[in-house]
Design a protein around this motif. Structure first.
Motif, PDB file in Angstrom:
ATOM      1  N   VAL A  37       0.836  -1.204   0.000  1.00 16.81           N
ATOM      2  CA  VAL A  37       0.000   0.000   0.000  1.00 16.81           C
ATOM      3  C   VAL A  37       0.872   1.255   0.000  1.00 16.81           C
ATOM      4  CG1 VAL A  37      -1.667   1.335   1.360  1.00 16.81           C
ATOM      5  CG2 VAL A  37      -1.977  -1.139   1.084  1.00 16.81           C
ATOM      6  N   TYR A  38       1.916   1.234   0.821  1.00 16.96           N
ATOM      7  CA  TYR A  38       2.800   2.400   0.899  1.00 16.96           C
ATOM      8  C   TYR A  38       3.500   2.649  -0.446  1.00 16.96           C
ATOM      9  CZ  TYR A  38       6.518   5.546   2.320  1.00 16.96           C
ATOM     10  OH  TYR A  38       7.374   6.626   2.405  1.00 16.96           O
ATOM     11  N   CYS A  39       3.976   1.596  -1.057  1.00 19.33           N
ATOM     12  CA  CYS A  39       4.664   1.737  -2.359  1.00 19.33           C
ATOM     13  C   CYS A  39       3.720   2.279  -3.431  1.00 19.33           C
ATOM     14  CB  CYS A  39       5.234   0.395  -2.804  1.00 19.33           C
ATOM     15  SG  CYS A  39       6.729  -0.101  -1.936  1.00 19.33           S
ATOM     16  N   GLU A  40       2.519   1.729  -3.474  1.00 18.20           N
ATOM     17  CA  GLU A  40       1.567   2.164  -4.502  1.00 18.20           C
ATOM     18  C   GLU A  40       1.105   3.604  -4.256  1.00 18.20           C
ATOM     19  OE1 GLU A  40      -1.504  -0.788  -4.671  1.00 18.20           O
ATOM     20  OE2 GLU A  40      -0.226  -2.222  -5.746  1.00 18.20           O
ATOM     21  N   ASP A  41       0.904   3.976  -2.987  1.00 16.23           N
ATOM     22  CA  ASP A  41       0.473   5.344  -2.675  1.00 16.23           C
ATOM     23  C   ASP A  41       1.554   6.374  -3.003  1.00 16.23           C
ATOM     24  OD1 ASP A  41      -1.921   4.403  -1.820  1.00 16.23           O
ATOM     25  OD2 ASP A  41      -1.575   4.707   0.328  1.00 16.23           O
ATOM     26  N   ASN A  42       2.816   5.939  -2.954  1.00 17.27           N
ATOM     27  CA  ASN A  42       3.925   6.871  -3.172  1.00 17.27           C
ATOM     28  C   ASN A  42       4.676   6.616  -4.470  1.00 17.27           C
ATOM     29  OD1 ASN A  42       4.308   8.510  -0.445  1.00 17.27           O
ATOM     30  ND2 ASN A  42       3.753   6.415   0.116  1.00 17.27           N
ATOM     31  N   ALA A  43       4.062   5.777  -5.346  1.00 19.66           N
ATOM     32  CA  ALA A  43       4.644   5.487  -6.667  1.00 19.66           C
ATOM     33  C   ALA A  43       6.103   5.034  -6.559  1.00 19.66           C
ATOM     34  CB  ALA A  43       4.530   6.703  -7.585  1.00 19.66           C
ATOM     35  N   ILE A  44       6.366   4.097  -5.622  1.00 21.17           N
ATOM     36  CA  ILE A  44       7.722   3.565  -5.438  1.00 21.17           C
ATOM     37  C   ILE A  44       7.752   2.125  -5.953  1.00 21.17           C
ATOM     38  CG2 ILE A  44       9.516   2.988  -3.761  1.00 21.17           C
ATOM     39  CD1 ILE A  44       8.269   5.103  -1.891  1.00 21.17           C
ATOM     40  N   LEU A  45       8.703   1.818  -6.798  1.00 18.30           N
ATOM     41  CA  LEU A  45       8.887   0.452  -7.267  1.00 18.30           C
ATOM     42  C   LEU A  45       9.566  -0.365  -6.175  1.00 18.30           C
ATOM     43  CD1 LEU A  45      10.159   1.107 -10.913  1.00 18.30           C
ATOM     44  CD2 LEU A  45       7.876   0.346 -10.217  1.00 18.30           C
ATOM     45  N   LEU A  46       9.081  -1.561  -5.957  1.00 18.23           N
ATOM     46  CA  LEU A  46       9.628  -2.394  -4.887  1.00 18.23           C
ATOM     47  C   LEU A  46      11.120  -2.636  -5.087  1.00 18.23           C
ATOM     48  CD1 LEU A  46       9.113  -4.057  -2.332  1.00 18.23           C
ATOM     49  CD2 LEU A  46       8.510  -6.001  -3.796  1.00 18.23           C
ATOM     50  N   GLU A  47      11.529  -2.883  -6.334  1.00 17.88           N
ATOM     51  CA  GLU A  47      12.942  -3.157  -6.598  1.00 17.88           C
ATOM     52  C   GLU A  47      13.840  -1.931  -6.408  1.00 17.88           C
ATOM     53  OE1 GLU A  47      10.799  -3.119 -10.685  1.00 17.88           O
ATOM     54  OE2 GLU A  47      10.364  -3.590  -8.574  1.00 17.88           O
ATOM     55  N   LYS A  48      13.218  -0.744  -6.287  1.00 20.00           N
ATOM     56  CA  LYS A  48      13.970   0.498  -6.065  1.00 20.00           C
ATOM     57  C   LYS A  48      13.839   0.993  -4.623  1.00 20.00           C
ATOM     58  CE  LYS A  48      15.112   0.956 -10.459  1.00 20.00           C
ATOM     59  NZ  LYS A  48      16.517   0.840 -10.906  1.00 20.00           N
ATOM     60  N   PHE A  49      13.214   0.187  -3.794  1.00 17.01           N
ATOM     61  CA  PHE A  49      12.940   0.581  -2.405  1.00 17.01           C
ATOM     62  C   PHE A  49      14.257   0.710  -1.643  1.00 17.01           C
ATOM     63  CE2 PHE A  49      10.983   0.238   1.821  1.00 17.01           C
ATOM     64  CZ  PHE A  49       9.799   0.949   1.633  1.00 17.01           C
ATOM     65  N   THR A  50      14.477   1.855  -0.977  1.00 16.03           N
ATOM     66  CA  THR A  50      15.739   2.137  -0.296  1.00 16.03           C
ATOM     67  C   THR A  50      15.552   2.171   1.227  1.00 16.03           C
ATOM     68  OG1 THR A  50      15.384   4.529  -0.296  1.00 16.03           O
ATOM     69  CG2 THR A  50      16.450   3.572  -2.258  1.00 16.03           C
ATOM     70  N   THR A  51      16.671   2.263   1.922  1.00 13.86           N
ATOM     71  CA  THR A  51      16.625   2.395   3.385  1.00 13.86           C
ATOM     72  C   THR A  51      15.880   3.662   3.779  1.00 13.86           C
ATOM     73  OG1 THR A  51      18.700   1.166   3.640  1.00 13.86           O
ATOM     74  CG2 THR A  51      18.025   2.576   5.476  1.00 13.86           C
ATOM     75  N   LYS A  52      16.088   4.745   3.023  1.00 17.55           N
ATOM     76  CA  LYS A  52      15.374   5.994   3.299  1.00 17.55           C
ATOM     77  C   LYS A  52      13.867   5.801   3.127  1.00 17.55           C
ATOM     78  CE  LYS A  52      15.003  10.400   4.192  1.00 17.55           C
ATOM     79  NZ  LYS A  52      15.213  10.881   5.577  1.00 17.55           N
ATOM     80  N   ASP A  53      13.485   5.053   2.077  1.00 15.91           N
ATOM     81  CA  ASP A  53      12.066   4.749   1.878  1.00 15.91           C
ATOM     82  C   ASP A  53      11.518   3.964   3.069  1.00 15.91           C
ATOM     83  OD1 ASP A  53      11.810   5.963  -0.653  1.00 15.91           O
ATOM     84  OD2 ASP A  53      12.625   4.183  -1.636  1.00 15.91           O
TER      85      ASP A  53
END
Length: 297
Positions: A37-53
């Motif tokens: 849900v967080y990734c989709e709401d913030n348009a973040i690709l899972l494979e690009k998910f960072t520590t900051k994310d």
């Protein structure tokens, strides 16, 4: 990436590779749903998910007033999830690897003293058809320190009463042998030989020890209700549950001088630090140790 496929693969991984229980798997999958849900709401690709994310994600879930205990569990679950992605999907980094799980003050559980346990068991109405079942059930619960899930899943084929042991399937389907005392054996035999044979047992329930009046496996909820009703009957003010009997079992063993490693084995704790909490329960007991052994006392 396809979230549905990832969820299915992770669920299989938890079941077959980690050998986790269904309840644990559900919790892990719910954690994955939060990150989705967080990734989709913030348009973040899972494979690009960072520590900051991940740090921003923790700020996000904190906004839902999730307790520190729940947050710690979510972090732990998602660390496993990203480890899985590294293994199965060749992700380069684990964004949760450097995230520290919050330190939690361990809550000391409520326990019953021996007199209170005796009162609860004595309050069982043996004139009722399920009375002897309840007596045997509570004697086994307290006498062996079982989890409620282990109690309701106890099987006749895993009773070795002639050598005073029972075999338990615990968390993650891990088996352990637990000694069973004469008191529990006595009432268990009465129930098995005189009460249970009178039931019309439903197909598939033949091997379960504790059955309801319809001949089906007893449920967790029913065990809770039985214990709550007995507590009300004797006017017990403590808030108790089936797990209170497990805590009491461990506490009474430790207070009696039992080796902590032996208690750990009987409870099925992976880490002895989980068992060590029972050394902090009885202040009078601890005071007596100081008085008896400290040279300045």
């Amino acid at each position: 990436m396809n979230w549905d496929n990832i969820r299915k693969d992770f669920k299989r991984f938890l079941s077959f590779e980690r050998n986790l229980s269904n309840n644990s798997i559900v919790a892990y999958i719910n954690d994955v749903e939060k990150i989705r849900v967080y990734c989709e709401d913030n348009a973040i690709l899972l494979e690009k998910f960072t520590t900051k994310d991940f740090q921003n994600f923790l700020v996000w879930i904190n906004g839902f007033n999730i307790s520190p205990y729940s947050q710690a569990r979510i972090i732990s679950g998602l660390k496993s999830f990203f480890n899985f992605l590294q293994l199965e999907y060749n992700f380069e980094d684990n964004p949760a690897a450097l995230i520290e799980t919050p330190r939690l003050n361990r809550k000391i559980p409520d326990v019953l003293d021996i007199a209170e346990i005796d009162q609860l068991i004595a309050a069982i109405d043996l004139s009722q058809s399920e009375g002897m079942r309840n007596k045997a059930m509570l004697e086994v619960l307290y006498g062996c320190g079982l989890r409620v899930s282990e109690l309701i899943n106890l099987r006749i084929s895993n009773l070795h009463l002639e050598v005073e042991f029972i075999k338990i399937e615990g968390k993650g389907n891990k088996e352990r042998l637990i000694p069973i005392g004469q008191q529990a054996i006595k009432y268990l035999k009465i129930y098995l030989e005189e009460v249970r044979p009178k039931l019309s047992i439903k197909s598939g329930n033949e091997d379960f020890v504790f059955l309801n009046r319809r001949g089906a496996q007893l449920t967790r909820v029913m065990v809770f209700i039985i214990i709550k009703d007995l507590a009300t009957k004797i006017g017990l003010k403590k808030k108790i549950s089936p797990h209170t009997f497990r805590h009491s079992f461990a506490s009474h063993l430790v207070e009696g001088g039992a080796d902590l490693r032996a208690v750990q084995d009987m409870l099925g704790h992976e880490s002895i630090t989980t068992t060590e909490i029972y050394t902090h329960i009885d202040k009078d007991y601890l005071q007596s140790i100081i008085t008896q052994y400290h040279p300045r006392s």
